[in-house]
Design an enzyme around this catalytic site. Structure first.
Site, PDB file in Angstrom:
ATOM      1  N   SER A  77       0.815  -1.119   0.031  1.00 20.31           N
ATOM      2  CA  SER A  77       0.136  -0.017  -0.216  1.00 20.31           C
ATOM      3  C   SER A  77       0.967   1.128  -0.105  1.00 20.31           C
ATOM      4  O   SER A  77       1.733   1.222   0.871  1.00 20.31           O
ATOM      5  CB  SER A  77      -0.848  -0.007   1.214  1.00 20.31           C
ATOM      6  OG  SER A  77      -1.341   1.397   1.363  1.00 20.31           O
ATOM      7  N   GLY A  78       0.701   2.077  -0.867  1.00 19.90           N
ATOM      8  CA  GLY A  78       1.415   3.290  -0.824  1.00 19.90           C
ATOM      9  C   GLY A  78       1.199   4.161   0.169  1.00 19.90           C
ATOM     10  O   GLY A  78       2.178   4.712   0.795  1.00 19.90           O
ATOM     11  N   SER A  79       0.055   4.500   0.563  1.00 23.39           N
ATOM     12  CA  SER A  79      -0.302   5.622   1.836  1.00 23.39           C
ATOM     13  C   SER A  79       0.265   4.835   2.898  1.00 23.39           C
ATOM     14  O   SER A  79       0.684   5.671   3.970  1.00 23.39           O
ATOM     15  CB  SER A  79      -1.439   5.505   1.807  1.00 23.39           C
ATOM     16  OG  SER A  79      -2.320   4.459   2.122  1.00 23.39           O
TER      17      SER A  79
ATOM     18  N   GLY B 295      -1.806   5.083  -2.861  1.00 23.36           N
ATOM     19  CA  GLY B 295      -0.662   5.026  -3.740  1.00 23.36           C
ATOM     20  C   GLY B 295      -1.063   4.016  -4.791  1.00 23.36           C
ATOM     21  O   GLY B 295      -0.431   4.043  -5.973  1.00 23.36           O
ATOM     22  N   THR B 296      -1.536   2.713  -4.660  1.00 25.34           N
ATOM     23  CA  THR B 296      -1.773   1.875  -5.626  1.00 25.34           C
ATOM     24  C   THR B 296      -2.941   2.197  -6.604  1.00 25.34           C
ATOM     25  O   THR B 296      -2.452   1.652  -7.704  1.00 25.34           O
ATOM     26  CB  THR B 296      -2.125   0.489  -4.777  1.00 25.34           C
ATOM     27  OG1 THR B 296      -3.061   0.673  -3.811  1.00 25.34           O
ATOM     28  CG2 THR B 296      -0.936   0.114  -3.856  1.00 25.34           C
TER      29      THR B 296
END
Length: 343
Positions: free
Chosen positions: A91-93, A259-260
């Protein structure tokens, strides 16, 4: 109460999405990789995720990141991601938030200016580039997972909506990508509830019709995400901007664009020939927060054009707290949680 287990937390947010970083109170987990430890939690001890994402301690819109010792000596720390949909491998965040917490907690000492280190996610090693100014973490850039388009412009019939066009991207999880305007959305905050209801119906319809398999990971579970795409505008040479909203099944519209979700958009723009290596896409949320995705390179994997990318954003520390786990509380289900609590 003095004998009740305690879990230490650092609450953070990136783009509005709250990530609860678990910094202490959890016993060592079995597994020789962070991925294996994630699978142990998923299969044997899901109580920790439920405790921190359900009442009275949390809400489903949050995420949880459990810090664990890295199994790769090159990494400064490992982390396991937990969300309402389960255990995403990336996960980006959450990575932005975890990297900030690692710096703010001193696991990685802050250095003025630019610094680089590695974290170990369930998906593997992740490079972190941090910018620190006056002892404040001003931005984090993390690697996005290699992303690609699995399905382009398919159609599904959705009760109450009719036929809906969608594409499927993989960017750390499978995403349904839909055009917000085609569905009558402008992507503003007043539409949040209707966006969630619409996304729920579309995801359920796609799940009933298809299952998706990653070219190297195999079956990674049923479709968990949907991303509403607003129009793309060119803000500057090589810099694009788009209103966006990400949905996590069941029922959650993320506060950030994720982010994803941003990586999935980069994969689609590459597939359509609308972006070149070095270009950036800024995705803007319902709350006007944003992440910037950068398309760094592309390679061919089997039948797929796979986009490598980075995600840049800022995370804020919003609280540090101890959670007292009161197993006698009728709203608290301890069960398999007790096997992972320290002490």
């Amino acid at each position: 109460m003095s004998k009740a287990p305690i879990i230490q937390l650092m609450d953070t947010h990136a783009g509005g999405d709250v990530s609860r970083i678990v910094t202490g109170g959890i016993a060592p987990l079995p597994g020789d990789t962070v991925r294996a430890q994630m699978e142990y939690l998923r299969d044997q001890a899901d109580g920790l995720r439920r405790l921190l994402l359900e009442e009275p301690y949390g809400i489903p819109e949050m995420s949880v990141d459990l810090l664990v010792p890295p199994t790769d000596p090159k990494a400064a720390a490992g982390y396991i991601i937990m969300e309402v949909m389960g255990y995403p491998i990336y996960s980006g965040s959450n990575t932005l938030c975890t990297a900030t917490a690692v710096l703010e907690s001193g696991i990685v000492p802050k250095q003025e200016g630019h610094q680089t280190f590695l974290l170990e996610s369930p998906a593997g090693l992740v490079q972190i580039d941090a910018e620190v100014r006056d002892d404040v973490v001003e931005s984090i850039t993390c690697e996005g997972l290699p992303s690609y388009i699995d399905t382009y412009r398919a159609k599904v019939h959705v009760p109450g909506l009719g036929d809906v066009d969608y594409s499927i991207a993989y960017s750390g999880g499978f995403y349904a990508l839909v055009d917000a305007q085609e569905l009558g959305f402008e992507l503003n905050l007043a539409e949040e509830r209707r966006l969630a209801e619409t996304a729920h119906a579309i995801v359920e319809a796609i799940r009933a019709q298809n299952n998706y398999t990653h070219y190297s990971l195999g079956d990674v579970g049923p479709l968990p995400f949907l991303h509403f795409m607003g129009p793309v505008e060119q803000a500057a040479p090589g810099h694009y901007r788009s209103r966006s909203a990400t949905y996590v099944h069941p029922g959650v519209i993320c506060r950030s664009t994720t982010g994803t979700g941003t990586s999935a958009r980069l994969a689609l723009m590459n597939y359509e020939g609308r972006i070149q290596p070095g270009d950036q896409l800024e995705t803007v949320s319902l709350r006007k927060t944003s992440f910037v995705g950068k398309f760094t390179s592309v390679e061919t994997q089997g039948d797929y054009s796979v986009v490598k990318n980075t995600i840049t954003g800022k995370s804020y520390v919003i609280a540090k707290s101890d959670i007292v786990v009161n197993c006698e509380d009728p709203m608290v289900e301890c069960g398999d949680l007790m096997v992972v609590l320290a002490g």
